[in-house]
Design a protein around this motif. Structure first.
Motif, PDB file in Angstrom:
ATOM      1  N   LEU A 185       0.883  -1.157   0.178  1.00  0.00           N
ATOM      2  CA  LEU A 185      -0.062   0.029   0.056  1.00  0.00           C
ATOM      3  C   LEU A 185       0.938   1.030  -0.033  1.00  0.00           C
ATOM      4  O   LEU A 185       1.414   1.445   1.046  1.00  0.00           O
ATOM      5  CB  LEU A 185      -0.801   0.095   1.289  1.00  0.00           C
ATOM      6  CG  LEU A 185      -1.886   1.107   1.318  1.00  0.00           C
ATOM      7  CD1 LEU A 185      -3.150   0.893   0.325  1.00  0.00           C
ATOM      8  CD2 LEU A 185      -2.471   1.187   2.858  1.00  0.00           C
ATOM      9  N   THR A 186       1.227   1.788  -1.160  1.00  0.00           N
ATOM     10  CA  THR A 186       1.678   3.250  -1.442  1.00  0.00           C
ATOM     11  C   THR A 186       0.996   4.245  -0.826  1.00  0.00           C
ATOM     12  O   THR A 186      -0.055   4.591  -1.242  1.00  0.00           O
ATOM     13  CB  THR A 186       2.351   3.310  -2.462  1.00  0.00           C
ATOM     14  OG1 THR A 186       3.015   2.147  -3.160  1.00  0.00           O
ATOM     15  CG2 THR A 186       3.187   4.770  -2.755  1.00  0.00           C
ATOM     16  N   ILE A 187       1.562   4.978   0.400  1.00  0.00           N
ATOM     17  CA  ILE A 187       0.770   5.878   1.011  1.00  0.00           C
ATOM     18  C   ILE A 187       0.199   6.952   0.154  1.00  0.00           C
ATOM     19  O   ILE A 187      -1.016   7.289   0.142  1.00  0.00           O
ATOM     20  CB  ILE A 187       1.381   6.534   2.155  1.00  0.00           C
ATOM     21  CG1 ILE A 187       2.174   5.374   2.901  1.00  0.00           C
ATOM     22  CG2 ILE A 187       0.718   7.553   2.751  1.00  0.00           C
ATOM     23  CD1 ILE A 187       0.989   4.389   3.442  1.00  0.00           C
ATOM     24  N   ALA A 188       1.106   7.749  -0.661  1.00  0.00           N
ATOM     25  CA  ALA A 188       0.396   8.773  -1.547  1.00  0.00           C
ATOM     26  C   ALA A 188      -0.564   8.341  -2.474  1.00  0.00           C
ATOM     27  O   ALA A 188      -1.477   8.944  -2.742  1.00  0.00           O
ATOM     28  CB  ALA A 188       1.887   9.533  -2.280  1.00  0.00           C
ATOM     29  N   THR A 189      -0.193   7.339  -3.359  1.00  0.00           N
ATOM     30  CA  THR A 189      -1.071   6.704  -4.330  1.00  0.00           C
ATOM     31  C   THR A 189      -2.339   6.212  -3.688  1.00  0.00           C
ATOM     32  O   THR A 189      -3.460   6.701  -4.388  1.00  0.00           O
ATOM     33  CB  THR A 189      -0.479   5.729  -5.039  1.00  0.00           C
ATOM     34  OG1 THR A 189       0.841   6.020  -5.819  1.00  0.00           O
ATOM     35  CG2 THR A 189      -1.337   5.113  -6.328  1.00  0.00           C
ATOM     36  N   ASP A 196      -4.806  23.419   0.601  1.00  0.00           N
ATOM     37  CA  ASP A 196      -6.271  23.713  -0.026  1.00  0.00           C
ATOM     38  C   ASP A 196      -6.600  22.662  -1.080  1.00  0.00           C
ATOM     39  O   ASP A 196      -5.751  22.181  -1.610  1.00  0.00           O
ATOM     40  CB  ASP A 196      -6.140  25.243  -0.477  1.00  0.00           C
ATOM     41  CG  ASP A 196      -5.199  25.446  -1.771  1.00  0.00           C
ATOM     42  OD1 ASP A 196      -4.980  24.702  -2.391  1.00  0.00           O
ATOM     43  OD2 ASP A 196      -4.392  26.565  -1.483  1.00  0.00           O
ATOM     44  N   ALA A 197      -7.820  22.991  -1.452  1.00  0.00           N
ATOM     45  CA  ALA A 197      -8.380  22.010  -2.395  1.00  0.00           C
ATOM     46  C   ALA A 197      -7.524  21.979  -3.835  1.00  0.00           C
ATOM     47  O   ALA A 197      -7.528  21.026  -4.594  1.00  0.00           O
ATOM     48  CB  ALA A 197      -9.812  22.192  -2.704  1.00  0.00           C
ATOM     49  N   LYS A 198      -7.067  23.235  -4.177  1.00  0.00           N
ATOM     50  CA  LYS A 198      -6.365  23.362  -5.564  1.00  0.00           C
ATOM     51  C   LYS A 198      -5.010  22.591  -5.473  1.00  0.00           C
ATOM     52  O   LYS A 198      -4.697  21.724  -6.628  1.00  0.00           O
ATOM     53  CB  LYS A 198      -6.012  24.707  -5.796  1.00  0.00           C
ATOM     54  CG  LYS A 198      -7.150  25.586  -6.299  1.00  0.00           C
ATOM     55  CD  LYS A 198      -6.788  27.135  -6.686  1.00  0.00           C
ATOM     56  CE  LYS A 198      -8.005  27.724  -7.064  1.00  0.00           C
ATOM     57  NZ  LYS A 198      -7.646  29.178  -7.568  1.00  0.00           N
ATOM     58  N   GLU A 199      -4.546  22.475  -4.282  1.00  0.00           N
ATOM     59  CA  GLU A 199      -3.252  21.805  -4.032  1.00  0.00           C
ATOM     60  C   GLU A 199      -3.561  20.139  -3.965  1.00  0.00           C
ATOM     61  O   GLU A 199      -2.794  19.450  -4.558  1.00  0.00           O
ATOM     62  CB  GLU A 199      -2.407  22.168  -2.881  1.00  0.00           C
ATOM     63  CG  GLU A 199      -1.831  23.520  -2.883  1.00  0.00           C
ATOM     64  CD  GLU A 199      -1.229  23.871  -1.599  1.00  0.00           C
ATOM     65  OE1 GLU A 199       0.009  24.106  -1.363  1.00  0.00           O
ATOM     66  OE2 GLU A 199      -2.047  24.019  -0.300  1.00  0.00           O
ATOM     67  N   VAL A 200      -4.579  19.688  -3.350  1.00  0.00           N
ATOM     68  CA  VAL A 200      -5.112  18.473  -3.614  1.00  0.00           C
ATOM     69  C   VAL A 200      -5.263  18.032  -5.175  1.00  0.00           C
ATOM     70  O   VAL A 200      -4.916  16.802  -5.601  1.00  0.00           O
ATOM     71  CB  VAL A 200      -6.341  18.163  -3.026  1.00  0.00           C
ATOM     72  CG1 VAL A 200      -7.020  16.840  -2.851  1.00  0.00           C
ATOM     73  CG2 VAL A 200      -6.201  18.419  -1.211  1.00  0.00           C
ATOM     74  N   GLU A 201      -6.021  18.871  -5.723  1.00  0.00           N
ATOM     75  CA  GLU A 201      -6.187  18.528  -7.341  1.00  0.00           C
ATOM     76  C   GLU A 201      -4.798  18.596  -8.046  1.00  0.00           C
ATOM     77  O   GLU A 201      -4.708  17.611  -8.902  1.00  0.00           O
ATOM     78  CB  GLU A 201      -7.158  19.509  -7.943  1.00  0.00           C
ATOM     79  CG  GLU A 201      -8.493  19.458  -7.465  1.00  0.00           C
ATOM     80  CD  GLU A 201      -9.289  18.321  -8.003  1.00  0.00           C
ATOM     81  OE1 GLU A 201      -8.645  17.539  -8.887  1.00  0.00           O
ATOM     82  OE2 GLU A 201     -10.253  17.824  -7.344  1.00  0.00           O
ATOM     83  N   MET A 202      -3.649  19.328  -7.723  1.00  0.00           N
ATOM     84  CA  MET A 202      -2.473  19.160  -8.444  1.00  0.00           C
ATOM     85  C   MET A 202      -1.819  17.817  -8.100  1.00  0.00           C
ATOM     86  O   MET A 202      -1.548  17.106  -9.005  1.00  0.00           O
ATOM     87  CB  MET A 202      -1.845  20.400  -7.908  1.00  0.00           C
ATOM     88  CG  MET A 202      -2.098  21.722  -8.444  1.00  0.00           C
ATOM     89  SD  MET A 202      -1.103  23.024  -7.772  1.00  0.00           S
ATOM     90  CE  MET A 202       0.586  22.706  -8.203  1.00  0.00           C
ATOM     91  N   ILE A 203      -1.922  17.422  -6.690  1.00  0.00           N
ATOM     92  CA  ILE A 203      -1.204  16.105  -6.199  1.00  0.00           C
ATOM     93  C   ILE A 203      -2.246  14.938  -7.035  1.00  0.00           C
ATOM     94  O   ILE A 203      -1.352  14.158  -7.572  1.00  0.00           O
ATOM     95  CB  ILE A 203      -1.360  16.076  -4.860  1.00  0.00           C
ATOM     96  CG1 ILE A 203      -0.685  17.188  -4.210  1.00  0.00           C
ATOM     97  CG2 ILE A 203      -0.672  14.758  -4.610  1.00  0.00           C
ATOM     98  CD1 ILE A 203      -0.553  17.131  -2.844  1.00  0.00           C
ATOM     99  N   LYS A 204      -3.423  15.191  -6.875  1.00  0.00           N
ATOM    100  CA  LYS A 204      -4.046  13.998  -7.676  1.00  0.00           C
ATOM    101  C   LYS A 204      -3.878  13.812  -9.201  1.00  0.00           C
ATOM    102  O   LYS A 204      -3.557  12.688  -9.785  1.00  0.00           O
ATOM    103  CB  LYS A 204      -5.681  14.126  -7.594  1.00  0.00           C
ATOM    104  CG  LYS A 204      -6.234  13.872  -6.018  1.00  0.00           C
ATOM    105  CD  LYS A 204      -7.491  14.156  -6.059  1.00  0.00           C
ATOM    106  CE  LYS A 204      -8.173  13.580  -4.823  1.00  0.00           C
ATOM    107  NZ  LYS A 204      -9.713  13.610  -4.714  1.00  0.00           N
ATOM    108  N   ALA A 205      -3.632  15.009  -9.800  1.00  0.00           N
ATOM    109  CA  ALA A 205      -3.338  15.203 -11.369  1.00  0.00           C
ATOM    110  C   ALA A 205      -2.013  14.258 -11.541  1.00  0.00           C
ATOM    111  O   ALA A 205      -1.668  13.692 -12.474  1.00  0.00           O
ATOM    112  CB  ALA A 205      -3.131  16.456 -11.801  1.00  0.00           C
TER     113      ALA A 205
END
Length: 213
Positions: free
Chosen positions: A173-177, A198-207
């Protein structure tokens, strides 16, 4: 009579705890990977041969030209069906210069690594305490079952380890993924609050962590 029943039940529970049969009940149980039957592990094949116990996938370095600069090559029951019920497996991990095997856990196994060559900074977290050191060729380090751990190459040259597990299928289980690339996705507001971003940073990481098509 009641006391006797309670005593016998307590004894049965005790035996179940300390004398559970951890060993296989036959010489071999080669995994039938194609079976539709769902069990804890794999059903046994009716017939087997020498190829069920052989794998040469760890003989050569893995290709590490990816974002993290590392590659894990597993030698588990999926690759070696003869490992079924034996409770062991191996992996080879190759690292590009400064490559990282990112923070992850193995929910079903303790891991012990032996450095083939190179120099790595490795560690795990126990009760919010980082236990880490640099290890080099010929040295060993242990990662306890279920704890978050990582390895990073600290040199400008490639590195490699052989990792052993006390499970035929340790799981990873890779934590970030797991957090930012799960399907269905973890809600942005949950991740934003957990990581204080913030939510924008979350979206950037998800992308960045989204599977490449």
């Amino acid at each position: 009579m009641v006391a006797a029943v309670v005593t016998m039940m307590s004894f049965a529970v005790f035996l179940g705890v300390v004398s559970a049969d951890p060993d296989m009940l036959q010489d071999v149980c080669v995994a039938d990977l194609a079976s539709k039957v769902k069990v804890n592990g794999f059903p046994c094949k009716a017939a087997f041969n020498v190829t069920d116990f052989f794998f040469d996938g760890l003989a050569k370095p893995g290709v590490t030209n990816n974002t993290l600069g590392s590659l894990v090559t597993a030698a588990n029951v999926q690759e070696i069906p003869g490992l079924n019920t034996l409770g062991v497996s191996l992996s080879r991990i190759d690292y590009a210069p400064f490559g990282l095997n990112p923070p992850h856990t193995h929910p079903r196994a303790t891991e012990i690594v032996f450095v083939l060559y190179g120099e790595l900074y490795v560690g795990f977290i126990a009760a919010n305490v980082l236990v880490a050191k640099t290890i080099k060729a010929g040295e060993i380090f242990v990662f306890p079952k279920g704890l978050v751990h990582f390895q990073m190459n600290v040199k400008r040259a490639p590195a490699a380890v052989i990792a052993a597990f006390n499970s035929q299928s340790p799981g990873t289980l890779t934590i970030a993924t797991a957090l930012f690339a799960a399907k269905p996705t973890v809600p942005n507001n949950v991740l934003a609050k957990a990581f204080q971003i913030d939510a924008k940073e979350v979206e950037m990481i998800k992308a960045k962590l989204a599977p490449k098509s």
